[in-house]
Structure formats: C-alpha cells, structure tokens
Scaffold this active site. Structure first.
Site, PDB file in Angstrom:
ATOM      1  N   HIS A 239      -6.661   9.127  -2.098  1.00 39.10           N
ATOM      2  CA  HIS A 239      -5.374   9.685  -2.485  1.00 39.10           C
ATOM      3  C   HIS A 239      -5.173   9.331  -3.961  1.00 39.10           C
ATOM      4  O   HIS A 239      -4.960   8.158  -4.266  1.00 39.10           O
ATOM      5  CB  HIS A 239      -4.258   9.088  -1.662  1.00 39.10           C
TER       6      HIS A 239
ATOM      7  N   ARG B  24     -10.224   3.060   6.564  1.00 37.63           N
ATOM      8  CA  ARG B  24     -10.408   4.458   6.149  1.00 37.63           C
ATOM      9  C   ARG B  24     -11.126   4.538   4.802  1.00 37.63           C
ATOM     10  O   ARG B  24     -11.557   5.627   4.396  1.00 37.63           O
ATOM     11  CB  ARG B  24      -9.059   5.166   6.074  1.00 37.63           C
TER      12      ARG B  24
ATOM     13  N   ASP C 241      -0.252  15.033  -0.621  1.00 34.95           N
ATOM     14  CA  ASP C 241      -0.214  14.473   0.719  1.00 34.95           C
ATOM     15  C   ASP C 241       1.025  15.071   1.395  1.00 34.95           C
ATOM     16  O   ASP C 241       1.842  15.751   0.755  1.00 34.95           O
ATOM     17  CB  ASP C 241      -0.135  12.947   0.644  1.00 34.95           C
TER      18      ASP C 241
ATOM     19  N   HIS D 267       3.719   6.399   4.353  1.00 39.70           N
ATOM     20  CA  HIS D 267       4.369   7.214   5.378  1.00 39.70           C
ATOM     21  C   HIS D 267       5.809   6.746   5.598  1.00 39.70           C
ATOM     22  O   HIS D 267       6.690   7.558   5.894  1.00 39.70           O
ATOM     23  CB  HIS D 267       3.613   7.129   6.711  1.00 39.70           C
TER      24      HIS D 267
END
Length: 610
Positions: free
Chosen positions: A245, A214, A330, A257
């Site tokens: 981020h 990513r 986020d 996560h």
C-alpha cells in the site's frame, strides 16, 4: 448449499457467440484487432476516441470500482437483493452497471460473489454482458484481493498458496513467480483480471496489526525481489498485479481499517526502507498501485492521508518514481481515509491527488454525485477525468478485455485447482516452514517413539476457502502420515479449565503439538504451553500466524513458524514435524526478545534444519 457446477447458479446462461459479437461491437469497433493482449501496445488515438464519445456521467462511472452482493449478475438471492438496495440503491450487479456505468467491480466472499469457480465465471460473464449491451458499453475490470495466505477471496477448489511472509521465508524468486503465474491463470479463467496483490510493504514492526504476515518480510531488498517476481508471474498470464500500500504500511501499530495511522519515518529512511519494493514493482512493469490510508509527515506535512495527498501520489509516485500506470485507492470505506473529510469530499480529493480508480466507497451515490458536481462546478476539469479514464482503458486494452471480455467454462475445468497446481502449492509450502527451536533433536517426531499425538491450541476463524480449524487440519495431516492424532481445540484465550483439560489429555499422549496464534506475555496460550511442557511430554509449538510467538515461549523444546493457518501451510508443517521433508525456511523478519525488545533473539535469515 452451494452450487458446484455449470447447473442452476441463478445466472443467465453463458452468452452465445452471436450475443457476444453484438454486445462487443460498439467497443471493439473502436479498437483495431491486435495480437496477444499483453503484447499489444494500446492504440491511444482509438482509446481517446472512446473517451471523447462518453457522456460526463459515463466518465465519472468509469473511475469507480464497486462491491455488489450476489452470486449472479441478474438473479442474486433475495437477501443479496435486499443488501444491494440498502447499500447501493440497486437490486443487482447488472443494475449497478446500468445506473452508474462503473468501470470496475470487486469480488468478495462475504458479498457471496465467490461461491465456486464455475459460478464466478458465470457472474463475470453476466457483468460483462450487462455493461457491453449498454449504449457505448465498455468492458468491466473485475478485481479481487487474492493475496493468498490469510487474505484470499476465492477459496477451494481454486489453488491456495502460502502467504507472502511464508514465501519470504522460502526466499525463492522462482516460487514467487510460479505463485503469480498459477494464481493469475486461475483468476483470469474466472473472469477476474485485476488482483490486488502483491503486498509491497516492508513489515518492520512486530506490532503491526494489519500487514504482518501479508508482507514478504523486513528486508527491503528481499521484499523487492519477491514483489518483482510475483508481478512477473501475474502479468505474464494477463492479470494486472497491484503493488500495495503506497507509500508503505509496514511500520505501524494502527489498523487503517479502524484508525488513522502515522508513519514517522524520515524521508531518508522512507527512501531506504519503504520505497525499494515499489521501485522494483515499477521496474517490473506493474499495472496498478494501491494507495495507503495513512499519514507520512516527512512526505507531506498537511495531515492528509496518502490517498488524498498530491505531494505523495503525483509529486513522488508519478513524477519522482516515474509511474504512469493505474493508481487505485484502498477501500474508501476504511476509517483511515474518512477521519479528516466527509465521504463526499474523499473521492474528489483523491482524484485531485492523482488517483485513477476509486475503490468501494461506502455510499456510491454520494461519491458519484460528488465527483460529477466537482466537474460541473469547475473544481475538477473534465480533462483531469479523461487522463485517468485513458489509463484505465489502456489497462483494459492490455488485458484483452476489448477483444475477449468473456470466459468459457471449459477453461475453468482445465485450469482451476488442477492436480499440478495443487502439487506446486504443496512444494512451495514445504520450502517455507521455519524451524526455530529443536532442543535435544526432538524433531522430527518418530511414529515408533511418539505414535499418539495430541494436537491442541488456537483455532482462529479459517481463512477464506480453507477447511480448518487449524487443530483439525494438523491432526488430520499427522494422521495421514501414520500417527494416531487427536485434536482438542483450546482457543486463542484458553481458560484455566480448558488448560487443565488439555494437560490431562496430554498425559495420555506420546507428544503434543500446540498451535499458537499471536501469543502475548499475559496470554492464556503462554500458560497453556508452559503447563503442557511441565507434564514432561514432548511439546512442539507451531506458530500459525506471526513468528514472533517463539519469543514468548522460552520453555518449549521445539517451535516451528508456519506463517498462516491455511491448509497448505499446516500440511507442510505436519510433513516437517513427521520428518517427511526437512525444514528449509529462514526467518524473513527478526524476532526480538520478549523481555528486551531492543535485543534480537533470532535474526533475519535464521532457521534450523535436520
């Protein structure tokens, strides 16, 4: 079965011109008609007047960006109504807006928001209508994660581009700008005005489980240039880009996560490695920046995640880097931000740290009431809320949402997934495929010498909106190029029996293409490749995610890095294998030796050609 047009999607019909005028009257009366949205300077006095007329409850709502299930703002499927009642306490997107006055809504494929472009446009219009018809109604800022590559919420027939690391391998600022321009135009046509892209993290850790491909790569200068170019593309067509981020998620082996990562960089290393892409984004006029749920002790030794850190978000991002745009968290449902504090404290602490938008809390009612209580009890001032709301309204004004909140179906037909856009994506992909090994000039394969090709290997779940599985896409693409290609999926962890079946099939083929996915030293994939090579048949490995696979495959005579298993990248890899195009990609990350990670096997910039 998905609807495929402007017919029965369960949405209300597109509002009439009279309805639009009535719905927008309250908001537009407070704003002077300006020129093109992205060129007009926001009129702060009139935006401040809007803020002054809001109730406290409306102000709190403007700070939240929330998920909601369903393809329609007013008539979702019953299963989505049930999910909304369970998770949010409302039935529909329209009820969500009415109850909480949320300032934004985020679309997800898994929430059934993004079935197809016409439906997405209808959903966006329905959300805007629901909000604008409320007393003091404001337009909603609709967002999504459309990074391309392995993270995309809007799939086919929209144009899907190579992901960031593939673009990094191409190294073209022009391609990055084109990606942003085309992808942004398609999103805007569907009513999505904020994209949580580009990823500005510098991926220097091969074990990074959450960023990886990513990221544009491991060179901060190269990443900075591509971030700025993509921002220019998106924002040039009226979609807010989001650099993420902050302060940098590229050097971690923990997924935020599911855990709470710590970045151990010194302040000096952070300035040299992680900060440059964010500085470049700010210099490019980035509209929003997303926070990271990780701890950076060198920047704040309190033990708080960056999302809740005033020294990081206000002290560094606002004051040191001079950024005064929108800061969005986020997802607040991620474990990295929930480890230290309860879900009622997180939104309050985020606002105290300097955040403007609170994204996707796990319990909206709890979070909304926590912020409301914090203001009423004096922990947060109303003026603090006003500052964030003003930033959000400035962005909505810049994006033209006060002047033109709705989208038309004709724009979808003219813009989304056009032949020209799809061709541009294919051309960009062709410049990204990276040839790492080519012993004896095995590649390109010859239809005369290698007419029968067996395609085996990993078939990870297909990224949103692509056809998949990878072995099938590769076989189909090679078949279209004149080979007789057969797909035999073997999975990411092939058993001995599966490997034996693939080896037997290989003996009847003239060449074998094997798709690899995150190969490790003990992986069945590594055994598969070794046993295929032992047959004496020509074997070509295609790393369909991380390019680091090549370090685990010393015996393979040819190896390509495709950086993702999306259709556009796999088709490009097939064209390289067949010799229709020459490989032009260069590694944007270094590949270390498998037996000695301190030694570089292939440096940044490495790549062969024909």
């Amino acid at each position: 079965m998905h609807d495929t047009g402007t017919g029965n999607t369960g949405n209300t019909a597109q509002p009439s011109r009279r309805t639009l005028l009535a719905a927008t009257a309250g908001a537009t009366a407070a704003l002077a008609a300006a020129g093109p949205a992205r060129a007009a300077a926001p009129d702060d006095s009139r935006l401040r007047a809007l803020v002054s007329r809001m109730t406290l409850e409306e102000k709190v709502g403007q700070l939240f960006v929330m998920r909601v299930y369903g393809h329609s703002a007013t008539a979702p499927d019953q299963a989505d109504i049930d999910a909304n009642l369970k998770e949010i306490g409302v039935r529909t997107a329209a009820e969500l807006v009415a109850k909480y006055r949320v300032g934004g809504i985020i679309y997800f494929a898994w929430a059934h928001n993004t079935r197809e472009p016409h439906q997405i446009a209808d959903l966006s219009n329905g959300i805007q209508k629901a909000s604008l018809e409320l007393p003091r109604g404001l337009p909603v800022l609709i967002s999504t994660d459309q990074e391309h590559g392995i993270v995309a919420r809007v799939g086919r027939p929209a144009t899907l581009f190579p992901g960031a690391m593939a673009v990094g391998a191409g190294g073209s600022r022009s391609d990055a700008r084109t990606l942003g321009r085309i992808a942004g135009a398609e999103l805007r046509t569907m009513g999505i005005r904020q994209d949580y892209s580009p990823v500005a993290d510098v991926n220097v850790n091969p074990a990074n489980p959450v960023i990886g491909v990513r990221s544009f790569g491991a060179d901060p200068r190269a990443v900075s240039a591509l971030v700025a170019a993509e921002v220019a593309g998106y924002q040039g067509c009226g979609v807010a880009a989001t650099a993420k981020h902050f302060p940098g998620h590229g050097d971690t082996n923990v997924d935020s996560h599911t855990g709470f990562p710590t970045i151990t960089h010194s302040r000096e290393l952070w300035e040299r490695l992680d900060a440059p892409p964010f500085r470049a984004a700010i210099a490019a006029g980035i509209d929003s920046i997303m926070t990271a749920h990780l701890m950076v002790p060198a920047l704040d030794d309190s033990g708080d995640p960056a999302t809740l850190s005033r020294p990081i978000l206000t002290g560094i991002l606002r004051e040191r880097l001079g950024y005064d745009g929108v800061v969005v968290t986020d997802s607040l449902g991620m474990e990295g931000v929930r480890t230290k504090y309860g879900d009622d404290r997180v939104p309050v602490l985020a606002l105290k740290a300097g955040v403007d938008q609170l994204l996707n809390p796990p319990d909206l009612d709890l979070a909304w009431n926590a912020v409301l209580t914090a203001v009423r009890e004096g922990e947060l001032t109303e003026a603090r809320l006003d500052a964030s709301i003003l930033r959000v309204l400035r962005l909505k004004s810049k994006l033209g949402l006060f002047r033109s909140p709705y989208v038309g179906q004709g724009g979808v037909d003219r813009t989304v997934g056009t032949r020209a856009h799809l061709a541009a994506a294919d051309r960009i992909a062709e410049r990204t495929t990276t040839l790492l090994v080519n012993e004896g000039r095995l590649l390109p394969l010859s239809r005369r010498r290698h007419p029968k090709v067996l395609v085996v290997g990993a078939d990870p779940a297909s990224p949103s909106g692509t056809t998949g599985p990878p072995t099938g896409v590769l076989a189909g693409a090679l078949g279209a190029l004149g080979f007789t290609a057969t797909a035999l999926p073997t999975g990411t962890a092939p058993s001995a029996a599966t490997i034996a079946k693939a080896v037997a099939a290989a003996r009847d083929a003239d060449a074998v293409v094997v798709a690899t996915y995150n190969v490790t030293a003990s992986s069945g994939q590594k055994a598969l490749v070794e046993q295929l090579v032992a047959t004496g048949r020509p074997v070509v490995a295609v790393a369909v995610r991380n390019p680091y696979d090549v370090a685990q495959l010393p015996s393979v005579p040819a190896c390509l890095a495709a950086y993702s298993w999306t259709d556009v990248e796999l088709r490009a890899a097939a064209r390289v294998i067949a010799g229709r195009v020459k490989p032009r990609g260069k590694l944007p990350v270094a590949v270390q030796r498998a037996d000695d990670p301190e030694q570089v096997l292939y440096p940044i910039g490495y790549g062969l050609s024909y």
